[in-house]
Design a protein around this motif. Structure first.
Motif, PDB file in Angstrom:
ATOM      1  N   TYR A   1      70.625  70.151 199.455  1.00  0.00           N
ATOM      2  CA  TYR A   1      71.965  69.551 199.476  1.00  0.00           C
ATOM      3  C   TYR A   1      72.891  70.084 198.380  1.00  0.00           C
ATOM      4  CZ  TYR A   1      70.287  66.050 202.832  1.00  0.00           C
ATOM      5  OH  TYR A   1      69.804  65.418 203.954  1.00  0.00           O
ATOM      6  N   HIS A   2      72.411  71.036 197.557  1.00  0.00           N
ATOM      7  CA  HIS A   2      73.183  71.365 196.352  1.00  0.00           C
ATOM      8  C   HIS A   2      74.596  71.856 196.675  1.00  0.00           C
ATOM      9  CE1 HIS A   2      72.188  75.622 197.048  1.00  0.00           C
ATOM     10  NE2 HIS A   2      73.035  75.948 196.108  1.00  0.00           N
ATOM     11  N   ASP A   3      74.754  72.559 197.802  1.00  0.00           N
ATOM     12  CA  ASP A   3      76.081  73.110 198.132  1.00  0.00           C
ATOM     13  C   ASP A   3      76.688  72.444 199.368  1.00  0.00           C
ATOM     14  OD1 ASP A   3      76.650  74.842 196.097  1.00  0.00           O
ATOM     15  OD2 ASP A   3      76.094  76.672 197.160  1.00  0.00           O
ATOM     16  N   VAL A   4      76.272  71.223 199.653  1.00  0.00           N
ATOM     17  CA  VAL A   4      76.813  70.567 200.859  1.00  0.00           C
ATOM     18  C   VAL A   4      78.341  70.411 200.746  1.00  0.00           C
ATOM     19  CG1 VAL A   4      76.485  68.155 200.093  1.00  0.00           C
ATOM     20  CG2 VAL A   4      76.350  68.711 202.522  1.00  0.00           C
ATOM     21  N   GLY A   5      78.838  70.400 199.522  1.00  0.00           N
ATOM     22  CA  GLY A   5      80.291  70.267 199.323  1.00  0.00           C
ATOM     23  C   GLY A   5      81.071  71.539 199.624  1.00  0.00           C
ATOM     24  N   ARG A   6      80.379  72.664 199.772  1.00  0.00           N
ATOM     25  CA  ARG A   6      81.074  73.943 199.968  1.00  0.00           C
ATOM     26  C   ARG A   6      81.887  73.990 201.265  1.00  0.00           C
ATOM     27  NH1 ARG A   6      82.048  76.712 195.441  1.00  0.00           N
ATOM     28  NH2 ARG A   6      80.232  77.693 194.528  1.00  0.00           N
ATOM     29  N   PHE A   7      81.389  73.304 202.307  1.00  0.00           N
ATOM     30  CA  PHE A   7      82.078  73.380 203.602  1.00  0.00           C
ATOM     31  C   PHE A   7      83.469  72.760 203.501  1.00  0.00           C
ATOM     32  CE2 PHE A   7      77.522  73.427 204.403  1.00  0.00           C
ATOM     33  CZ  PHE A   7      77.388  74.554 205.179  1.00  0.00           C
TER      34      PHE A   7
ATOM     35  N   ASN B   1      85.706  70.635 192.155  1.00  0.00           N
ATOM     36  CA  ASN B   1      84.309  70.819 191.759  1.00  0.00           C
ATOM     37  C   ASN B   1      83.424  70.559 192.990  1.00  0.00           C
ATOM     38  OD1 ASN B   1      81.666  70.422 190.899  1.00  0.00           O
ATOM     39  ND2 ASN B   1      82.326  69.652 188.901  1.00  0.00           N
ATOM     40  N   HIS B   2      82.832  71.623 193.536  1.00  0.00           N
ATOM     41  CA  HIS B   2      82.116  71.460 194.815  1.00  0.00           C
ATOM     42  C   HIS B   2      80.852  70.618 194.657  1.00  0.00           C
ATOM     43  CE1 HIS B   2      79.736  74.815 193.162  1.00  0.00           C
ATOM     44  NE2 HIS B   2      78.779  74.438 193.982  1.00  0.00           N
ATOM     45  N   ALA B   3      80.330  70.512 193.431  1.00  0.00           N
ATOM     46  CA  ALA B   3      79.130  69.697 193.224  1.00  0.00           C
ATOM     47  C   ALA B   3      79.488  68.211 193.302  1.00  0.00           C
ATOM     48  CB  ALA B   3      78.510  70.038 191.872  1.00  0.00           C
TER      49      ALA B   3
ATOM     50  N   LEU C   1      75.058  67.940 189.069  1.00  0.00           N
ATOM     51  CA  LEU C   1      74.935  68.704 187.817  1.00  0.00           C
ATOM     52  C   LEU C   1      74.656  70.195 188.029  1.00  0.00           C
ATOM     53  CD1 LEU C   1      72.580  66.266 185.845  1.00  0.00           C
ATOM     54  CD2 LEU C   1      74.918  66.874 185.172  1.00  0.00           C
ATOM     55  N   HIS C   2      74.357  70.598 189.273  1.00  0.00           N
ATOM     56  CA  HIS C   2      73.761  71.930 189.454  1.00  0.00           C
ATOM     57  C   HIS C   2      74.663  73.069 188.993  1.00  0.00           C
ATOM     58  CE1 HIS C   2      76.058  72.556 193.249  1.00  0.00           C
ATOM     59  NE2 HIS C   2      75.796  73.819 193.040  1.00  0.00           N
ATOM     60  N   ASN C   3      75.976  72.853 188.986  1.00  0.00           N
ATOM     61  CA  ASN C   3      76.877  73.952 188.636  1.00  0.00           C
ATOM     62  C   ASN C   3      77.459  73.828 187.235  1.00  0.00           C
ATOM     63  OD1 ASN C   3      78.461  71.745 189.132  1.00  0.00           O
ATOM     64  ND2 ASN C   3      80.118  72.890 190.107  1.00  0.00           N
TER      65      ASN C   3
ATOM     66  N   ALA D   1      66.839  78.659 191.245  1.00  0.00           N
ATOM     67  CA  ALA D   1      66.804  79.174 192.621  1.00  0.00           C
ATOM     68  C   ALA D   1      68.196  79.642 193.048  1.00  0.00           C
ATOM     69  CB  ALA D   1      66.276  78.097 193.572  1.00  0.00           C
ATOM     70  N   ASP D   2      69.211  78.919 192.616  1.00  0.00           N
ATOM     71  CA  ASP D   2      70.600  79.270 192.931  1.00  0.00           C
ATOM     72  C   ASP D   2      70.941  80.633 192.315  1.00  0.00           C
ATOM     73  OD1 ASP D   2      73.081  78.708 194.056  1.00  0.00           O
ATOM     74  OD2 ASP D   2      73.759  77.433 192.412  1.00  0.00           O
ATOM     75  N   LYS D   3      70.616  80.801 191.045  1.00  0.00           N
ATOM     76  CA  LYS D   3      70.931  82.069 190.358  1.00  0.00           C
ATOM     77  C   LYS D   3      70.157  83.234 190.977  1.00  0.00           C
ATOM     78  CE  LYS D   3      72.539  80.877 185.745  1.00  0.00           C
ATOM     79  NZ  LYS D   3      72.152  79.476 185.470  1.00  0.00           N
TER      80      LYS D   3
HETATM   81 FE   LIG Z   1      76.748  75.376 194.101  1.00  0.00          FE
END
Ligand SMILES: [Fe+2]
Length: 258
Positions: free
Chosen positions: A68-74, A90-92, A120-122, A144-146
């Protein structure tokens, strides 16, 4: 460790992404990139929790935070037509709102912690006072993101995918403008900072210094072994101001791979 079943969540995420993409044909390709990124971050997080022998409870929380870390990106892209948080939102934080609105984590024992990790991920740096479990799962997502971003950057900067220019923020190509601060960070064994970028080549070295920000032996190992950082370093001319930092990092990667 028994396999962690987050099927229900993966199905929800896929349906959510489809719903967002269906309503936005013109930008469908860009949004699909985020689905691929999410899949790879989830796989990478799984590799880390297995290698680090996380408990099933913590593994599940880390995997759900990764999914779910980037669910806000859409919604970020649909509203603002950019993934740049600085000029949009802030997409997070947006992701946490969506998780709450959609009740994605209902019934999950660690729902609060998973939401917090997504939020917090970003962050440039994590707050110092986090509970241990939350810190651990957030670090898994960040590593994992990096690792996936590193792979995407390698493809775009070395693969001539045509997006390299946007990636390096329109910086000049002039080797003589090499950033002394970024080279010093690489030689000192520190992650370099974006504010020190002076030319496009600096960015390749900066990405390679992310090895110093990897939080788990398993992620450091993958960083050194999967070839992306190596390829970025090797594309820097050895007889340039980057030479010593290039050689030092390549030698370090060799030691990891030894
Ligand atoms: Fe992200």
């Amino acid at each position: 460790m028994t396999a962690i079943d987050i099927d229900r969540h993966e199905q929800w995420f896929a349906a959510y992404a489809d719903r967002k993409i269906a309503g936005a044909e013109a930008v469908a390709e860009v949004l699909r990139l985020k689905c691929g990124h999410t899949r790879r971050v989830l796989t990478g997080a799984g590799e880390i929790v297995r290698a680090e022998s996380f408990s099933p409870r913590l593994s599940r929380a880390a995997l759900l935070a990764a999914l779910y870390h980037d669910v806000g990106r859409f919604d970020q892209y649909l509203r603002y037509h950019t993934f740049n948080d600085r000029v949009s939102c802030n997409h997070a934080v947006l992701g946490v709102k969506i998780l709450n609105q959609e009740n994605c984590l209902d019934g999950e024992e660690c729902r609060a912690m998973i939401g917090a990790a997504v939020g917090l991920h970003n962050r440039f740096a994590l707050p110092g006072h986090l509970p241990d479990d939350l810190r651990l799962i957030t670090l898994v997502v960040r590593d994992a993101d990096k690792l996936d971003i590193l792979g995407m950057m390698d493809e775009q900067l070395n693969g001539g995918a045509g997006q390299a220019e946007a990636m390096v923020f329109g910086l000049p190509e002039d080797l003589a403008l090499a950033s002394a601060n970024i080279i010093a960070a690489a030689l000192d064994g520190r992650a370099a900072s974006y504010v020190d970028l002076k030319n496009a080549h600096d960015f390749k070295l900066l990405l390679a210094t992310w090895i110093f920000e990897m939080n788990f032996p398993a992620s450091r190992q993958r960083f050194a072994e999967d070839g992306h950082a190596r390829r970025l370093l090797e594309s820097l001319p050895p007889d340039s101001p980057y030479g010593p930092a290039r050689a030092a990092l390549l030698a370090r990667f060799d030691r990891f791979c030894g």
